[in-house]
Design a protein around this motif. Structure first.
Motif, mmCIF file in Angstrom:
data_model
loop_
_atom_site.group_PDB
_atom_site.id
_atom_site.type_symbol
_atom_site.label_atom_id
_atom_site.label_comp_id
_atom_site.label_asym_id
_atom_site.label_seq_id
_atom_site.Cartn_x
_atom_site.Cartn_y
_atom_site.Cartn_z
ATOM 1 N N ALA A 179 122.254 40.584 -32.569
ATOM 2 C CA ALA A 179 123.723 40.714 -32.622
ATOM 3 C C ALA A 179 124.162 41.986 -31.895
ATOM 4 N N ARG A 180 123.352 43.057 -31.996
ATOM 5 C CA ARG A 180 123.700 44.340 -31.345
ATOM 6 C C ARG A 180 123.793 44.156 -29.829
ATOM 7 N N THR A 181 122.872 43.396 -29.276
ATOM 8 C CA THR A 181 122.903 43.158 -27.824
ATOM 9 C C THR A 181 124.238 42.527 -27.433
ATOM 10 N N ALA A 182 124.687 41.533 -28.222
ATOM 11 C CA ALA A 182 125.952 40.842 -27.908
ATOM 12 C C ALA A 182 127.152 41.784 -28.073
ATOM 13 N N ILE A 183 127.126 42.638 -29.093
ATOM 14 C CA ILE A 183 128.269 43.545 -29.325
ATOM 15 C C ILE A 183 128.273 44.655 -28.268
ATOM 16 N N GLU A 184 127.094 45.186 -27.963
ATOM 17 C CA GLU A 184 127.047 46.286 -26.977
ATOM 18 C C GLU A 184 127.420 45.797 -25.585
ATOM 19 N N ARG A 185 127.101 44.553 -25.295
ATOM 20 C CA ARG A 185 127.546 43.981 -23.997
ATOM 21 C C ARG A 185 129.064 43.991 -23.923
#
Ligand code: 13P
Length: 300
Positions: free
Chosen positions: A288-294
């Motif tokens: 989920a962090r990857t999607a939010i940081e993108r």
């Protein structure tokens, strides 16, 4: 000392920062260190120097803060403050949509649960949804769970094909507004400018003069003398505080029951007792962090 002073004292002792969404009850917004829209709260959660974040909002907002700051303690005063919109998109629905549209990225609204975000390519908020979708090279984009926000993005990006998943997802508080409500407001307040949140139906968006996130409203609703605002009524408090000479009409019936669960005694107990800590499993948080940081990268 009154509750607000006790809360401020406890927060300083515990090295905690209190973040509140623009829909929170006025006394919670006033007790908070910082208020904002979903995107601003996500950014603040990432940048905060304090070791504890107290998130006054609904559960997905606290989950987002924990995902972005796993080393910090993230507390939510009312863990039962859910979001019926978030619950409309499960990880299984995302997987099925991706299987039906191979190669199409999934843009997920932050109003979603962590396990759902973990299945998606990038998150968005109502403040940056069109910019996020525009940043993707693919023409066909899966988007959920809010079909009204998807329709708003589609209108901004006619060269893309935005596929709402599920087809009719929506926030009950916003979806309840009708074109008739807008027409009545126009008759009643002929000099007012009408702005609605993009979670309102496409028909209400078209009937309004402007469309924008809560943060957009707070930044921009100083330009005219009178406004009718179609979103959750909590927005009236920060607007009236920032623009005391401007008239704001909100729909008193537009109340999100989840946003209104937290009261000052809950906030006090949260700080005193360290309840309720938000946990997200490492495996889900990492994806989920990857999607939010993108998303944060796109919105810089
Ligand atoms: P904003 O991103 O405008 O703060 O909206 C959040 C939300 O939950 C709307 O219902």
């Amino acid at each position: 000392m009154n509750y607000e002073q006790q809360i401020k004292k406890l927060a300083a002792e515990k090295n905690a920062v209190i973040l509140a969404h623009n829909y929170q009850p006025p006394e919670i917004q006033d007790a908070a260190d910082i208020t904002g829209d979903s995107l601003e709260l996500a950014r603040l959660a990432k940048e905060a120097k304090e070791s504890t974040l107290v998130l006054c909002g609904v559960y997905f907002m606290a989950e987002t803060a924990k995902i972005l700051s796993p080393e910090k303690t993230v507390l939510i005063p009312r863990p039962d403050a859910g979001c019926p919109l978030a619950d409309q998109l499960t990880p299984e629905i995302v997987r099925a949509a991706k299987a039906a549209h191979p190669g199409s990225p999934f843009v997920v609204y932050v109003n979603s649960n962590a396990a759902t975000k973990a299945e998606c390519d990038i998150t968005c908020t109502s403040a940056n949804a069109a910019a996020v979708a525009a940043s993707l090279p693919e023409k066909k984009i899966l988007f959920g769970p809010d079909a009204n926000l998807a329709a708003w993005v589609q209108a901004q990006l006619p060269d893309k094909e935005i596929i709402p998943v599920p087809p009719n997802g929506g926030c009950p508080t916003h979806h309840n507004f009708s074109v008739r409500d807008v027409e009545i407001a126009r008759r009643e307040y002929p000099d007012a400018t009408i702005i609605c949140h993009p979670e309102c139906s496409r028909e209400v968006q078209l009937a309004s003069d402007m469309v924008g996130s809560t943060g957009y409203m707070i930044r921009n609703c100083g330009t005219e003398k009178e406004w009718v605002i179609f979103t959750e009524e909590g927005i009236a408090h920060p607007l009236r505080k920032k623009y005391p000479d401007t008239i704001f009409h909100v729909m008193a019936s537009a109340v999100c029951p989840n946003m209104k669960l937290i009261d000052l005694s809950d906030l006090y107990v949260t700080l005193r007792d360290g309840v309720y800590p938000v946990q997200v499993s490492d495996h889900i948080a990492a994806k989920a962090r990857t999607a939010i940081e993108r998303m944060i990268e796109v919105s810089k």
